[in-house]
Scaffold this motif. Sequence first.
Motif, PDB file in Angstrom:
ATOM      1  N   ASN A   1       0.946  -1.202   0.173  1.00 60.48           N
ATOM      2  CA  ASN A   1      -0.067   0.115   0.041  1.00 60.48           C
ATOM      3  C   ASN A   1       0.999   1.291  -0.090  1.00 60.48           C
ATOM      4  O   ASN A   1       1.932   1.268   0.811  1.00 60.48           O
ATOM      5  CB  ASN A   1      -0.783   0.131   1.164  1.00 60.48           C
ATOM      6  N   LEU A   2       0.484   2.176  -0.651  1.00 62.53           N
ATOM      7  CA  LEU A   2       1.251   3.460  -0.833  1.00 62.53           C
ATOM      8  C   LEU A   2       1.336   4.075   0.454  1.00 62.53           C
ATOM      9  O   LEU A   2       2.362   5.009   0.881  1.00 62.53           O
ATOM     10  CB  LEU A   2       1.068   4.465  -2.049  1.00 62.53           C
ATOM     11  N   CYS A   3       0.549   4.114   1.327  1.00 63.99           N
ATOM     12  CA  CYS A   3       0.524   4.401   2.675  1.00 63.99           C
ATOM     13  C   CYS A   3       1.076   3.559   3.705  1.00 63.99           C
ATOM     14  O   CYS A   3       0.902   3.893   4.584  1.00 63.99           O
ATOM     15  CB  CYS A   3      -1.043   5.148   2.866  1.00 63.99           C
ATOM     16  N   GLY A   4       1.566   2.281   3.342  1.00 65.16           N
ATOM     17  CA  GLY A   4       1.659   1.344   4.244  1.00 65.16           C
ATOM     18  C   GLY A   4       3.155   1.312   4.993  1.00 65.16           C
ATOM     19  O   GLY A   4       3.280   1.193   5.991  1.00 65.16           O
ATOM     20  N   GLY A   5       3.962   1.992   4.114  1.00 66.09           N
ATOM     21  CA  GLY A   5       5.452   2.193   4.801  1.00 66.09           C
ATOM     22  C   GLY A   5       5.557   3.268   5.671  1.00 66.09           C
ATOM     23  O   GLY A   5       4.886   4.128   5.851  1.00 66.09           O
ATOM     24  N   VAL A   6       6.817   3.452   6.101  1.00 66.67           N
ATOM     25  CA  VAL A   6       7.061   4.764   7.113  1.00 66.67           C
ATOM     26  C   VAL A   6       7.194   6.117   5.978  1.00 66.67           C
ATOM     27  O   VAL A   6       7.323   7.152   6.800  1.00 66.67           O
ATOM     28  CB  VAL A   6       8.414   4.395   7.978  1.00 66.67           C
ATOM     29  N   GLY A   7       7.637   5.795   4.858  1.00 70.66           N
ATOM     30  CA  GLY A   7       7.725   7.127   3.966  1.00 70.66           C
ATOM     31  C   GLY A   7       9.064   7.661   4.319  1.00 70.66           C
ATOM     32  O   GLY A   7       9.836   7.518   5.051  1.00 70.66           O
ATOM     33  N   THR A   8       9.021   8.754   3.505  1.00 69.48           N
ATOM     34  CA  THR A   8      10.347   9.453   3.426  1.00 69.48           C
ATOM     35  C   THR A   8      10.624  10.327   4.973  1.00 69.48           C
ATOM     36  O   THR A   8      11.605  10.241   5.554  1.00 69.48           O
ATOM     37  CB  THR A   8      10.386  10.920   2.591  1.00 69.48           C
ATOM     38  N   LEU A   9       9.450  10.751   5.557  1.00 70.30           N
ATOM     39  CA  LEU A   9       9.504  11.067   7.207  1.00 70.30           C
ATOM     40  C   LEU A   9      10.200  10.114   8.057  1.00 70.30           C
ATOM     41  O   LEU A   9      10.922  10.316   8.825  1.00 70.30           O
ATOM     42  CB  LEU A   9       8.247  11.659   7.619  1.00 70.30           C
ATOM     43  N   GLY A  10       9.649   8.928   7.825  1.00 75.43           N
ATOM     44  CA  GLY A  10       9.934   7.831   8.704  1.00 75.43           C
ATOM     45  C   GLY A  10      11.487   7.313   8.633  1.00 75.43           C
ATOM     46  O   GLY A  10      12.229   7.262   9.629  1.00 75.43           O
ATOM     47  N   ILE A  11      11.768   7.375   7.222  1.00 73.12           N
ATOM     48  CA  ILE A  11      13.061   7.007   7.024  1.00 73.12           C
ATOM     49  C   ILE A  11      14.231   8.292   7.376  1.00 73.12           C
ATOM     50  O   ILE A  11      15.145   7.712   7.947  1.00 73.12           O
ATOM     51  CB  ILE A  11      13.331   7.111   5.415  1.00 73.12           C
ATOM     52  N   ALA A  12      13.741   9.383   7.261  1.00 69.64           N
ATOM     53  CA  ALA A  12      14.625  10.591   7.925  1.00 69.64           C
ATOM     54  C   ALA A  12      14.625  10.167   9.391  1.00 69.64           C
ATOM     55  O   ALA A  12      15.805  10.706  10.189  1.00 69.64           O
ATOM     56  CB  ALA A  12      14.023  11.743   7.562  1.00 69.64           C
ATOM     57  N   TRP A  13      13.509   9.922  10.221  1.00 69.89           N
ATOM     58  CA  TRP A  13      13.743   9.851  11.592  1.00 69.89           C
ATOM     59  C   TRP A  13      14.625   8.772  12.035  1.00 69.89           C
ATOM     60  O   TRP A  13      15.287   8.764  12.961  1.00 69.89           O
ATOM     61  CB  TRP A  13      12.233   9.757  12.292  1.00 69.89           C
ATOM     62  N   VAL A  14      14.621   7.700  11.170  1.00 71.73           N
ATOM     63  CA  VAL A  14      15.432   6.471  11.521  1.00 71.73           C
ATOM     64  C   VAL A  14      16.760   6.951  11.564  1.00 71.73           C
ATOM     65  O   VAL A  14      17.677   6.437  12.180  1.00 71.73           O
ATOM     66  CB  VAL A  14      15.090   5.243  10.422  1.00 71.73           C
ATOM     67  N   PHE A  15      17.199   7.571  10.222  1.00 73.18           N
ATOM     68  CA  PHE A  15      18.451   7.912  10.105  1.00 73.18           C
ATOM     69  C   PHE A  15      19.102   9.043  11.287  1.00 73.18           C
ATOM     70  O   PHE A  15      20.160   8.839  12.086  1.00 73.18           O
ATOM     71  CB  PHE A  15      18.694   8.680   8.953  1.00 73.18           C
ATOM     72  N   GLY A  16      18.122   9.963  11.777  1.00 76.44           N
ATOM     73  CA  GLY A  16      18.588  10.896  12.651  1.00 76.44           C
ATOM     74  C   GLY A  16      18.495  10.303  13.984  1.00 76.44           C
ATOM     75  O   GLY A  16      19.416  10.489  14.895  1.00 76.44           O
TER      76      GLY A  16
END
Length: 290
Positions: A74-89
Motif C-alpha cells: 500500500n502506498l501509505c503502508g510504509g514509514v515514508g520519507t519522514l519515517g526514514i529520515a527519523w530513523v537516520f537521525g
Amino acid sequence: MANNDIEVGSRGSLPRKDYFEPLPAPMIDMEELAKWSFYRAIIAEFVATLLFLYVVVLTVIGNKTQTDPIIGGNLCGGVGTLGIAWVFGGMIFVLVYCTAGISGGHINPAVTFGMFLGRKISLIRALLYIIAQCLGALCGCALVKSLQRDRYNHYGGAANQLVDGYSKGTGLAVEIVGTFVLLYTVFSATDPKRNARDSYVPVLAPLPIGFTVFMVHLATIPITGTGINPARSFGAAVIINDKEIWKDHWIFWVGPLIGATIATMYYQYVLRASAVKAIGSFRSTPPTRH
C-alpha cells in the motif's frame, strides 16, 4: 599561548568553569598505537557504523516492500520519507550518545575528516577511523543482504543514487551543503568552550547532531537519497555492486569531503577566530587568573 584563553564569570553571574583552549592534536601521534583506548575507539567506530547501516538499510528496504503495489503493498503502508529520515537521525543520536565518550562518535568519514582538519585528531587516528567506518558499513549492509537477499537485490540495497531529473551539479551541491550543515552542528555541539560555560551541553550534544541528520535527510532524500556519509554510500554500493550505482558514486565522496572542509574552515577560522589567535590574542595584555 592558546591554553591561556580563560573565561571567568562576571560578578553576580552563575559560576563558570575556567576555559583552556585545547592544544591541537599532533599530525602524527605514534604514542597512540601503544594505547588500548586507541584500538577500543576504532572498534567502537566499526561497530557503531555496522549497527547504523544495518538498521537504516533494513528500514529503507522495508519501506519499499510495504509500498510496492506489485506484491500487494500500500502506498501509505510504509514509514515514508519522514519515517526514514527519523530513523537516520534517531540512530545517529543513539550511536553518538553511546560512543562519544569512547571514540568521539564520528560514525562518518566526513566528520572524521573535519575533525582532522580542525586538528582535533591525528592523521593516524583519522585514517584508521575511516577504514573502520567503511568496513563497518560493508558488514552492516552484508548482514542485511544475508537475511533477505532477494528483497535487498530487488530494491537496490538502499544505495545512494542521483534521482532522474537532477544534474550531477545539483547532486554535488546538495551533498556539499548537507555535509556543511552537519559538520557545523558537530563543531558547535562539541565546542569545549560550551563545556566551560554550560556543563549540561556535552550530555545534549548528540541531540542536535541527530536532529540535523534528520532534517538534511528530509531535504535531500528526493534528490540523492542523502549521502553526507561516504561510508554509508560506499558500503551500500559495494554490497549491491550495480554498474548504475557506481556511475555517480564519486558525488558521495567529493561532496561530503568538500562540505566538511568548508564547515571546518568556517567554524575554526571565522567563528572561533583561530587564525587570529595563531598570530596573537585580541587582548593587549595576557589574561590573569582570579
